[in-house]
Design a protein around this motif. Structure first.
Motif, PDB file in Angstrom:
ATOM      1  N   GLU A   1       5.150   8.307   0.654  1.00 36.77           N
ATOM      2  CA  GLU A   1       4.755   7.778  -0.617  1.00 36.77           C
ATOM      3  C   GLU A   1       5.146   8.687  -1.753  1.00 36.77           C
ATOM      4  N   PHE A   2       5.487   8.197  -2.974  1.00 35.71           N
ATOM      5  CA  PHE A   2       6.136   8.793  -4.031  1.00 35.71           C
ATOM      6  C   PHE A   2       5.238   8.696  -5.261  1.00 35.71           C
ATOM      7  N   ALA A   3       4.378   9.352  -5.928  1.00 38.50           N
ATOM      8  CA  ALA A   3       3.360   8.858  -6.909  1.00 38.50           C
ATOM      9  C   ALA A   3       3.760   9.575  -8.196  1.00 38.50           C
ATOM     10  N   THR A   4       3.303   9.257  -9.179  1.00 36.39           N
ATOM     11  CA  THR A   4       3.375   9.866 -10.203  1.00 36.39           C
ATOM     12  C   THR A   4       2.079  10.319 -10.821  1.00 36.39           C
ATOM     13  N   ASP A   5       2.206  11.278 -11.602  1.00 29.85           N
ATOM     14  CA  ASP A   5       0.872  11.909 -12.159  1.00 29.85           C
ATOM     15  C   ASP A   5       0.091  10.894 -13.152  1.00 29.85           C
ATOM     16  N   ARG A   6       1.144  10.020 -13.898  1.00 32.87           N
ATOM     17  CA  ARG A   6       0.453   9.223 -14.733  1.00 32.87           C
ATOM     18  C   ARG A   6       1.498   7.838 -14.837  1.00 32.87           C
ATOM     19  N   PRO A   7       1.099   6.689 -15.218  1.00 34.71           N
ATOM     20  CA  PRO A   7       2.234   5.567 -15.134  1.00 34.71           C
ATOM     21  C   PRO A   7       3.290   6.011 -15.867  1.00 34.71           C
ATOM     22  N   VAL A   8       4.581   5.873 -15.201  1.00 37.20           N
ATOM     23  CA  VAL A   8       5.651   6.105 -15.678  1.00 37.20           C
ATOM     24  C   VAL A   8       6.477   4.978 -16.656  1.00 37.20           C
ATOM     25  N   ASN A   9       7.027   5.091 -17.791  1.00 35.23           N
ATOM     26  CA  ASN A   9       7.837   3.900 -18.303  1.00 35.23           C
ATOM     27  C   ASN A   9       9.155   4.031 -18.040  1.00 35.23           C
TER      28      ASN A   9
ATOM     29  N   ASN B   1      21.962  -2.633  11.697  1.00 37.88           N
ATOM     30  CA  ASN B   1      21.343  -2.526  10.531  1.00 37.88           C
ATOM     31  C   ASN B   1      19.732  -1.958  10.577  1.00 37.88           C
ATOM     32  N   ALA B   2      19.572  -1.000  10.080  1.00 38.72           N
ATOM     33  CA  ALA B   2      18.092  -0.468  10.394  1.00 38.72           C
ATOM     34  C   ALA B   2      17.476  -0.919   9.487  1.00 38.72           C
ATOM     35  N   ASP B   3      15.905  -1.213   9.466  1.00 37.44           N
ATOM     36  CA  ASP B   3      15.168  -1.965   8.411  1.00 37.44           C
ATOM     37  C   ASP B   3      14.630  -0.772   7.587  1.00 37.44           C
ATOM     38  N   LEU B   4      14.667  -1.091   6.381  1.00 37.47           N
ATOM     39  CA  LEU B   4      13.969  -0.296   5.206  1.00 37.47           C
ATOM     40  C   LEU B   4      13.065  -1.204   4.488  1.00 37.47           C
ATOM     41  N   LYS B   5      11.833  -0.638   4.024  1.00 38.51           N
ATOM     42  CA  LYS B   5      11.349  -1.451   2.992  1.00 38.51           C
ATOM     43  C   LYS B   5      10.853  -0.365   1.862  1.00 38.51           C
ATOM     44  N   ILE B   6      10.687  -1.042   0.635  1.00 38.86           N
ATOM     45  CA  ILE B   6      10.200  -0.210  -0.480  1.00 38.86           C
ATOM     46  C   ILE B   6       9.277  -1.238  -1.161  1.00 38.86           C
ATOM     47  N   ILE B   7       8.176  -0.388  -1.423  1.00 40.73           N
ATOM     48  CA  ILE B   7       7.069  -1.009  -2.218  1.00 40.73           C
ATOM     49  C   ILE B   7       6.787  -0.428  -3.473  1.00 40.73           C
ATOM     50  N   GLU B   8       6.817  -1.230  -4.368  1.00 39.84           N
ATOM     51  CA  GLU B   8       6.607  -0.409  -5.848  1.00 39.84           C
ATOM     52  C   GLU B   8       5.469  -0.862  -6.346  1.00 39.84           C
ATOM     53  N   GLU B   9       4.315  -0.037  -6.994  1.00 38.15           N
ATOM     54  CA  GLU B   9       3.352  -0.306  -7.653  1.00 38.15           C
ATOM     55  C   GLU B   9       3.461  -0.441  -9.241  1.00 38.15           C
ATOM     56  N   SER B  10       4.041  -1.462  -9.719  1.00 34.06           N
ATOM     57  CA  SER B  10       4.425  -1.711 -11.214  1.00 34.06           C
ATOM     58  C   SER B  10       3.712  -2.532 -11.909  1.00 34.06           C
ATOM     59  N   SER B  11       3.877  -2.731 -13.204  1.00 39.75           N
ATOM     60  CA  SER B  11       3.345  -3.652 -14.246  1.00 39.75           C
ATOM     61  C   SER B  11       4.302  -3.467 -15.514  1.00 39.75           C
TER      62      SER B  11
ATOM     63  N   GLY C   1      14.734  -2.876 -13.478  1.00 43.00           N
ATOM     64  CA  GLY C   1      15.077  -4.110 -13.173  1.00 43.00           C
ATOM     65  C   GLY C   1      15.682  -5.026 -14.047  1.00 43.00           C
ATOM     66  N   ALA C   2      15.928  -6.415 -13.647  1.00 47.91           N
ATOM     67  CA  ALA C   2      16.429  -7.096 -14.482  1.00 47.91           C
ATOM     68  C   ALA C   2      15.374  -7.826 -15.613  1.00 47.91           C
ATOM     69  N   SER C   3      14.060  -7.621 -15.613  1.00 48.34           N
ATOM     70  CA  SER C   3      13.090  -8.091 -16.628  1.00 48.34           C
ATOM     71  C   SER C   3      12.968  -6.786 -17.679  1.00 48.34           C
ATOM     72  N   GLY C   4      13.775  -5.913 -17.518  1.00 46.94           N
ATOM     73  CA  GLY C   4      13.807  -4.736 -18.477  1.00 46.94           C
ATOM     74  C   GLY C   4      12.687  -3.739 -18.453  1.00 46.94           C
ATOM     75  N   PRO C   5      12.309  -2.870 -19.255  1.00 45.73           N
ATOM     76  CA  PRO C   5      11.429  -1.690 -19.396  1.00 45.73           C
ATOM     77  C   PRO C   5      10.078  -2.030 -18.520  1.00 45.73           C
ATOM     78  N   VAL C   6       9.595  -1.320 -17.504  1.00 46.42           N
ATOM     79  CA  VAL C   6       8.427  -1.390 -16.856  1.00 46.42           C
ATOM     80  C   VAL C   6       7.657  -0.141 -16.628  1.00 46.42           C
ATOM     81  N   PHE C   7       6.558  -0.240 -16.184  1.00 45.04           N
ATOM     82  CA  PHE C   7       5.522   0.802 -15.930  1.00 45.04           C
ATOM     83  C   PHE C   7       5.453   0.922 -14.310  1.00 45.04           C
ATOM     84  N   CYS C   8       5.503   2.262 -13.885  1.00 45.27           N
ATOM     85  CA  CYS C   8       5.352   2.494 -12.540  1.00 45.27           C
ATOM     86  C   CYS C   8       4.480   3.643 -12.207  1.00 45.27           C
ATOM     87  N   ARG C   9       3.501   3.465 -11.128  1.00 44.53           N
ATOM     88  CA  ARG C   9       2.668   4.472 -10.782  1.00 44.53           C
ATOM     89  C   ARG C   9       2.818   4.973  -9.122  1.00 44.53           C
TER      90      ARG C   9
END
Length: 357
Positions: A98-106, A127-137, A43-51
């Protein structure tokens, strides 16, 4: 074309691309089966971790729902290892994936493409509704959920809009460019180009720039359809290069050699064997199928568009950053049936740097 979305709270970006693009509604005689490719990137803030990333699709028959048939929906992952697509489940009028990672991905560029397929589009335009929820840090700790809302346009069954292309991908300095496209009646078409130029072009399917071009110019063609008070839009883009373009300079200091534009057509033998290089300069790759004879081209551009496959139309345009990996190969059909050109902004040739396989 797909859309890139970011919310105020999200750390990731998401490129949402329907297939077919655009989606049209089903009819009693002709159901439309589609899919969504959601490419996760930085995203706009640069590299991030996602699980984990969760995708919610609204179910029902109305204009804000995508499909009535939740039972046939499937999910998957392409472009990365270490991600698992879990089976979807119902949550009221939503289907949840749900799309999960084995370990947090950089995540430092484009990380993975999440796929939801076997979507039988319902019969209601809108326009059909779509929601995307990230678990990030940002720090690989204290992961929190952040929601990005989006919509997926469902056009009338008779709508089509495709094959936006220039007659020539390069023109001489001060020569006009001619562009063509295929589009259904009943839509409003607007051309955008250059520096805030625009023109309504609804009555034609071939259009020439009012003035000649003096620099490489991007074009965006927007189709707009209004149904029951709801406006649906779809855009296509292309670019036209200029031989010996004008150079606009404020202050310029040059040490050494300067190259403005270097173009090369990839040979059939190269396309058949495949090339895999590190881009020696910033540049643009153009893939064009001028004839109806079949061929399929696989293109990979690192951190920009990921892996794409094409077998018709064009030119398909890929901006490529210096130092990124670029792979091109004809994987089916005759390489003589496709034109692939590289426009490099520098003095190095495309074959100067070979990437690791």
């Amino acid at each position: 074309m797909g859309t890139r979305i970011l919310s105020a709270s999200s750390l990731l970006s998401f490129d949402v691309e329907p297939d077919p693009d655009p989606l049209t509604v089903s009819t009693a005689a002709q159901p439309v089966i589609g899919r969504l490719d959601i490419t996760v990137g930085v995203g706009a803030s640069g590299p991030v971790f996602c699980r984990k990333v969760t995708v919610r699709i609204r179910i029902g028959a109305g204009d804000s729902a995508l499909t009535e048939n939740r039972g046939q929906l499937t999910s998957g992952v392409i472009g990365a290892t270490g991600w698992t697509a879990r089976s979807g489940y119902a949550d009221g009028d939503w289907q949840v994936f749900e799309f999960a990672t084995d370990r947090p991905v950089n995540v430092t560029g484009r990380a993975v493409t999440l796929v939801i397929s076997q979507i039988e589009v319902n019969k209601a335009t809108g326009n059909a509704d779509l929601k995307i929820i990230e678990e990030s840090s940002p720090t690989n700790g204290s992961f929190t959920e952040k929601t990005t809302d989006d919509v997926v346009a469902k056009f009338p069954a008779e709508f089509f809009f495709r094959n936006f292309r220039p007659t020539s991908v390069m023109v001489g300095n001060s020569e006009p460019a001619e562009l063509k496209w295929d589009g259904s009646a009943g839509a409003e078409y607007t051309m955008f180009w250059g520096r805030n130029r625009s023109e309504v072009v609804s009555g034609v399917r071939e259009w020439e720039t009012p003035e000649g071009l003096t620099e490489p110019t991007g074009f965006m063609l927007q189709a707009k359809v209004t149904v029951s008070g709801v406006t649906l839009t779809h855009t296509l883009t292309t670019v036209v290069m200029v031989e010996r373009p004008d150079l606009e300079i404020g202050n310029l200091s040059v040490l050494g050699q300067v190259g403005l534009l270097k173009s090369r057509m990839l040979l059939p033998g190269e396309l058949e064997a495949g090339i895999n290089v590190i881009a020696p300069t910033d540049g643009i790759l153009s893939v064009h199928f001028p004839e109806s004879n079949p061929a399929t081209v696989k293109v990979y551009t690192q951190a920009m568009y990921g892996l794409r496959m094409f077998s018709s139309g064009g030119p398909h345009i890929f901006p490529v950053n210096k130092g990124s990996q670029l792979s091109v190969q004809v994987v089916a059909g005759n390489p003589l049936n496709v034109i692939v050109k590289w426009f490099g902004f520098g003095t190095s040739s495309l074959s100067d740097s070979v990437a690791d396989s």
